[in-house]
Design an enzyme around this catalytic site. Structure first.
Site, PDB file in Angstrom:
ATOM      1  N   ASN A  22       0.849  -1.185   0.000  1.00  0.00           N
ATOM      2  CA  ASN A  22       0.000   0.000   0.000  1.00  0.00           C
ATOM      3  C   ASN A  22       0.893   1.246   0.000  1.00  0.00           C
ATOM      4  OD1 ASN A  22      -1.470   2.242   0.996  1.00  0.00           O
ATOM      5  ND2 ASN A  22      -3.099   0.874   1.657  1.00  0.00           N
ATOM      6  N   ASP A  24      -0.038   4.456  -0.186  1.00  0.00           N
ATOM      7  CA  ASP A  24      -0.743   5.697   0.167  1.00  0.00           C
ATOM      8  C   ASP A  24       0.158   6.725   0.846  1.00  0.00           C
ATOM      9  OD1 ASP A  24      -3.080   4.549  -0.707  1.00  0.00           O
ATOM     10  OD2 ASP A  24      -3.861   4.140   1.306  1.00  0.00           O
ATOM     11  N   HIS A  25       0.998   6.238   1.762  1.00  0.00           N
ATOM     12  CA  HIS A  25       1.704   7.214   2.597  1.00  0.00           C
ATOM     13  C   HIS A  25       2.910   7.851   1.925  1.00  0.00           C
ATOM     14  CE1 HIS A  25      -1.253   6.769   5.532  1.00  0.00           C
ATOM     15  NE2 HIS A  25      -1.034   5.482   5.706  1.00  0.00           N
ATOM     16  N   ARG A  33       3.738  18.939   1.237  1.00  0.00           N
ATOM     17  CA  ARG A  33       4.331  20.144   0.672  1.00  0.00           C
ATOM     18  C   ARG A  33       3.650  20.603  -0.617  1.00  0.00           C
ATOM     19  NH1 ARG A  33       9.283  22.008   2.766  1.00  0.00           N
ATOM     20  NH2 ARG A  33       9.026  21.754   4.987  1.00  0.00           N
ATOM     21  N   HIS A  58      -5.548   3.589  -1.753  1.00  0.00           N
ATOM     22  CA  HIS A  58      -6.872   3.962  -1.242  1.00  0.00           C
ATOM     23  C   HIS A  58      -7.166   5.402  -1.655  1.00  0.00           C
ATOM     24  CE1 HIS A  58      -9.609   4.214   2.608  1.00  0.00           C
ATOM     25  NE2 HIS A  58     -10.262   4.512   1.509  1.00  0.00           N
ATOM     26  N   ARG A  60      -9.270   8.140  -0.997  1.00  0.00           N
ATOM     27  CA  ARG A  60     -10.239   8.523   0.038  1.00  0.00           C
ATOM     28  C   ARG A  60     -11.071   9.703  -0.436  1.00  0.00           C
ATOM     29  NH1 ARG A  60      -8.872   6.264   5.413  1.00  0.00           N
ATOM     30  NH2 ARG A  60     -10.547   7.587   6.163  1.00  0.00           N
ATOM     31  N   ARG A  64      -6.756  12.672   0.939  1.00  0.00           N
ATOM     32  CA  ARG A  64      -5.647  13.079   1.806  1.00  0.00           C
ATOM     33  C   ARG A  64      -4.311  12.481   1.375  1.00  0.00           C
ATOM     34  NH1 ARG A  64      -7.305   9.850   7.288  1.00  0.00           N
ATOM     35  NH2 ARG A  64      -9.279  10.869   6.866  1.00  0.00           N
ATOM     36  N   GLU A  85      -8.559   0.471  -3.076  1.00  0.00           N
ATOM     37  CA  GLU A  85      -9.419   0.477  -1.889  1.00  0.00           C
ATOM     38  C   GLU A  85     -10.382   1.633  -2.031  1.00  0.00           C
ATOM     39  OE1 GLU A  85      -6.891   0.779   1.475  1.00  0.00           O
ATOM     40  OE2 GLU A  85      -6.019  -1.178   1.165  1.00  0.00           O
ATOM     41  N   THR A 116      -8.265   3.348   8.295  1.00  0.00           N
ATOM     42  CA  THR A 116      -9.473   2.524   8.263  1.00  0.00           C
ATOM     43  C   THR A 116      -9.539   1.748   9.575  1.00  0.00           C
ATOM     44  OG1 THR A 116      -9.107   2.377   5.899  1.00  0.00           O
ATOM     45  CG2 THR A 116     -10.771   0.927   6.826  1.00  0.00           C
ATOM     46  N   GLU A 166     -10.975  -9.455   2.664  1.00  0.00           N
ATOM     47  CA  GLU A 166      -9.717  -9.121   3.341  1.00  0.00           C
ATOM     48  C   GLU A 166     -10.044  -8.921   4.812  1.00  0.00           C
ATOM     49  OE1 GLU A 166      -7.072  -6.300   1.494  1.00  0.00           O
ATOM     50  OE2 GLU A 166      -6.278  -5.674   3.445  1.00  0.00           O
ATOM     51  N   HIS A 205      -3.592  -4.709   7.645  1.00  0.00           N
ATOM     52  CA  HIS A 205      -3.714  -3.561   8.545  1.00  0.00           C
ATOM     53  C   HIS A 205      -2.831  -3.764   9.793  1.00  0.00           C
ATOM     54  CE1 HIS A 205      -5.693   0.265   9.467  1.00  0.00           C
ATOM     55  NE2 HIS A 205      -5.266  -0.012  10.674  1.00  0.00           N
TER      56      HIS A 205
HETATM   57  N1  PXP Z   1      -5.771  -3.303   3.714  1.00  0.00           N
HETATM   58  C1  PXP Z   1      -6.732  -2.361   3.736  1.00  0.00           C
HETATM   59  C2  PXP Z   1      -8.077  -2.724   3.193  1.00  0.00           C
HETATM   60  C3  PXP Z   1      -6.468  -1.072   4.227  1.00  0.00           C
HETATM   61  O1  PXP Z   1      -7.436  -0.145   4.228  1.00  0.00           O
HETATM   62  C4  PXP Z   1      -5.166  -0.768   4.667  1.00  0.00           C
HETATM   63  C5  PXP Z   1      -4.840   0.618   5.131  1.00  0.00           C
HETATM   64  O2  PXP Z   1      -5.617   0.947   6.189  1.00  0.00           O
HETATM   65  C6  PXP Z   1      -4.198  -1.775   4.627  1.00  0.00           C
HETATM   66  C7  PXP Z   1      -4.528  -3.029   4.160  1.00  0.00           C
HETATM   67  C8  PXP Z   1      -2.782  -1.520   5.072  1.00  0.00           C
HETATM   68  O3  PXP Z   1      -2.725  -1.209   6.422  1.00  0.00           O
HETATM   69  P1  PXP Z   1      -1.379  -0.638   7.009  1.00  0.00           P
HETATM   70  O4  PXP Z   1      -1.132   0.678   6.347  1.00  0.00           O
HETATM   71  O5  PXP Z   1      -1.658  -0.510   8.469  1.00  0.00           O
HETATM   72  O6  PXP Z   1      -0.299  -1.636   6.706  1.00  0.00           O
END
Ligand code: PXP
Length: 254
Positions: A22, A24-25, A33, A58, A60, A64, A85, A116, A166, A205
């Site tokens: 994932n 996202d971050h 920035r 994801h 959102r 974000r 996601e 989440t 999942e 997660h």
């Molecule tokens: N799976 C799903 C469906 C998620 O929404 C997330 C992020 O919340 C993850 C996996 C990955 O979780 P994490 O970032 O805590 O590893």
């Protein structure tokens, strides 16, 4: 609920536990920035280069982290399947149908949450989810529901005819001692129940180097989706090394 189906026997012991990363971050840091750096596309390319099995992102409601324009760029950047996601909203459905990711994982979403925080109440939202699941499935998108590891949620997933669930591993990740052992047993029991009913179980997660192995050892699980910890580790050791280490730990647990 417990009839053994051909799909179930096919998926009862996946040889390879897939790792979806994932990203996202990476976008969270970029957005801090307002510019283009660091680019989640570059993260996706690194994941592909070191043998990750998929990219999870994801989109959102508040954008974000991942943004609309990122999706096509991520899809074009690697040959890896994209697992989108998404909340069960008309807006996200339209976006998914436009981009046609390999998979769509329907997650609960609240604006005020940091991440989440729990599973989707598939059991309580059948009527809301059914048309969305059907439209995604008709478009050839593999639909998954992000649920708590509970029999009633698996039953709801069966009623919605999704091929994948999942399991939210947050409770496992945050528990300690006996409570963690109980959560692990719940995950293992529910993974077995899902397979028995023809549903492919994934999990994710809060997974880290320290807690991933007992989950990876659950033989029915086909895929783990891991984000926050890997991106955090990447700051110190690089994303390639972080993904490789997670892969090694997962393989060693099988
Ligand atoms: N799976 C799903 C469906 C998620 O929404 C997330 C992020 O919340 C993850 C996996 C990955 O979780 P994490 O970032 O805590 O590893």
């Amino acid at each position: 609920m417990d009839k053994q189906s051909p799909v179930a026997s096919q998926h009862s012991r996946p040889a390879h536990l897939r790792l979806g990363v994932n990203i996202d971050h990476v976008a969270t840091i970029r957005n801090a920035r307002g510019g283009d750096h660091p680019d989640p596309v570059r993260a996706a390319q690194i994941v592909a280069a070191v043998g990750g099995d998929g990219i999870t992102a994801h989109l959102r409601e508040d954008r974000r982290h991942i943004r609309d324009a990122d999706l096509a760029r991520i899809q074009a950047a690697t040959g890896l399947p994209l697992n989108l996601e998404m909340a069960a909203t008309d807006e996200m459905l339209a976006i998914a149908l436009r981009h046609r990711p390999h998979a769509a994982c329907i997650v609960p979403e609240r604006r005020e949450e940091r991440t989440t925080e729990g599973g989707l109440d598939a059991a309580g939202q059948h009527n809301r989810l059914a048309p969305i699941v059907a439209r995604l499935a008709d478009a050839g998108i593999r639909v998954s529901l992000f649920i708590a590891p509970e029999p009633r949620q698996i039953e709801a997933a069966m009623n919605l005819c999704v091929p994948v669930v999942e399991f939210h591993t947050g409770e496992y990740a945050h528990a300690e001692g006996e409570a963690r052992a109980a959560e692990l047993k719940r995950l293992a029991d529910m993974a077995a129940l899902a397979v028995k009913n023809g549903i492919e179980p994934h999990a994710g997660h809060g997974l880290t180097y320290d807690n991933v192995q007992p989950v990876a050892a659950i033989p029915q699980l086909a895929e783990l989706n891991i984000g926050h910890y890997l991106i955090g580790e990447a700051i110190f050791v690089g994303l390639d090394a972080a993904v490789r280490r997670m892969r090694e730990l997962m393989d060693a647990a099988r």
